[in-house]
Design an enzyme around this catalytic site. Structure first.
Site, short mmCIF file in Angstrom:
data_model
loop_
_atom_site.label_atom_id
_atom_site.label_comp_id
_atom_site.label_asym_id
_atom_site.label_seq_id
_atom_site.Cartn_x
_atom_site.Cartn_y
_atom_site.Cartn_z
N LYS A 112 -5.20 96.38 0.81
CA LYS A 112 -6.20 97.00 0.72
C LYS A 112 -6.65 98.50 1.53
CE LYS A 112 -9.32 92.53 1.92
NZ LYS A 112 -10.07 92.11 2.77
N LYS A 194 -6.63 87.43 -6.86
CA LYS A 194 -7.73 85.73 -6.32
C LYS A 194 -8.68 86.67 -6.05
CE LYS A 194 -7.92 87.28 -1.37
NZ LYS A 194 -9.32 87.13 -1.14
N LYS A 197 -14.44 88.58 -2.58
CA LYS A 197 -15.96 88.91 -2.89
C LYS A 197 -15.99 90.80 -2.81
CE LYS A 197 -15.90 86.52 2.03
NZ LYS A 197 -15.67 87.64 2.35
#
Ligand code: AQP
Length: 327
Positions: A112, A194, A197
């Site tokens: 991230k 993966k 969202k």
């Protein structure tokens, strides 16, 4: 004390079938065996920039999703993290127990942080400390999560053991509950990533609120592997990912599925999978529409009151053990 489970999801976008198959499905299955706490973790969401109005609305939507997915408010406690201030307080304490080197090793932080470039918040680094606080506040035994949270769970265990050793027995040391199938549903556009969202490509995920046309279109576009026969095969990750979703949504065994698709190609798999997903999501989406605003507010208020009473008890013990008891 009763055996407890705690888990949560971030209101960071539209919950997808990965969130459902990796986590929510097991919450619903386990809630009758354990005293259960399911939290909408909005304090986690702000570790990356969020639009305030949208975040508040998403927090309620995610709680509604829990209910529509089958979390029963008569047996489980559903609440929003920011309604229970002890989460932030214990997170600070954990921040003083966890090591920077431990946080810097977390793969989710590294992934991230790469996406945020120079605007990485300190909160993104200390996210696992907040997650440990969430879990430890409720003296949790079991944490049903997807594979991506395994590393954070291991850190939670380490931190709990360290705290207990340094300050005296205070926290239960929780175990992760990670399902054998469905723990890591991969993105439809890239089976090496993966399903997520917050990924900018919405075609990689099937959101729980997608309509039938969108679901058909996304599966049609899904990446597949070379070869033509439809079977579970680790060397063909894209098709195996689609088959795992089919397996979980239909409840069929891998043998039944392979014989169903014998002699049929990828187009048939995608089309059958789209129809199975639409069928699966139809009653869920109807329940979403049926849950009224007042009912939701009542559930979240009752949930926060119950969560607060348990969190306050744990925090009292933590403060005493550490000598942070005020004047
Ligand atoms: N692809 C996945 N397959 C199986 N389980 C998954 N989970 C997430 N992605 C998958 C599990 O869903 C629960 C809630 O996830 P979260 O809201 O804590 O966020 P996350 O783990 O960071 O996953 P997302 O959906 O990709 O969100 P963003 O993009 O906001 O980071 C967790 O139990 C998680 O393991």
């Amino acid at each position: 004390m009763p055996k407890r489970i705690f888990s949560g999801a971030q209101p960071t976008g539209n919950l997808h079938i990965g969130n459902y198959l990796g986590a929510l499905r097991n919450w619903v299955a386990l809630q009758h065996e354990y005293e259960s706490f399911f939290c909408v973790v909005d304090l986690h969401a702000i570790t990356v920039p969020q639009d305030p109005k949208e975040l508040a609305a998403k927090s309620r939507e995610v709680a509604r999703i829990y209910l529509a997915a089958g979390v029963d408010p008569n047996v489980s406690t559903i609440f929003v993290q920011s309604d229970v201030q002890e989460h932030a307080e214990l997170a600070w304490v954990i921040n003083c127990v966890v090591r920077i080197s431990e946080l810097e090793r977390m793969t989710q932080y590294k992934d991230k942080a790469k996406r945020q470039r120079e605007n990485v918040s300190v909160g993104l680094l200390t996210y696992p400390a907040l997650m440990a606080a969430d879990i430890l506040l409720y003296q949790t035994d079991l944490v049903p999560v997807g594979q991506d949270q395994k590393q954070h769970l291991e850190l939670t265990r380490d931190v709990a053991e360290r705290f207990n050793r340094d300050y005296g027995e205070t926290f239960r040391v929780p175990d992760a509950f990670i399902p054998k199938v469905g723990a890591k549903i991969m993105a439809l556009d890239d089976p090496s990533k993966k399903m997520s969202k917050s990924d900018e490509n919405a075609n990689g995920r099937i959101s729980l609120l997608d309509d039938a046309a969108t679901i058909r279109r996304k599966f049609k576009r899904a990446v597949t592997d070379s070869g033509t026969d439809v079977r579970f095969d680790a060397s063909r990750p894209a098709v195996t990912n689609l088959l795992s979703v089919f397996q979980l949504l239909t409840g069929k065994t891998p043998e039944e599925i392979e014989s169903h698709f014998a002699g049929k190609g990828y187009a048939q798999l995608k089309s059958d999978l789209a129809e199975a997903t639409i069928e699966f999501l139809r009653p869920f989406q109807e329940r979403m529409r049926d849950i009224g605003d007042e009912e939701l507010s009542r559930t979240l208020k009752g949930g926060a009151d119950k969560a607060r009473s348990i969190a306050a008890e744990t925090m009292r013990a933590v403060r005493e053990r550490m000598g942070i008891v005020g004047a």
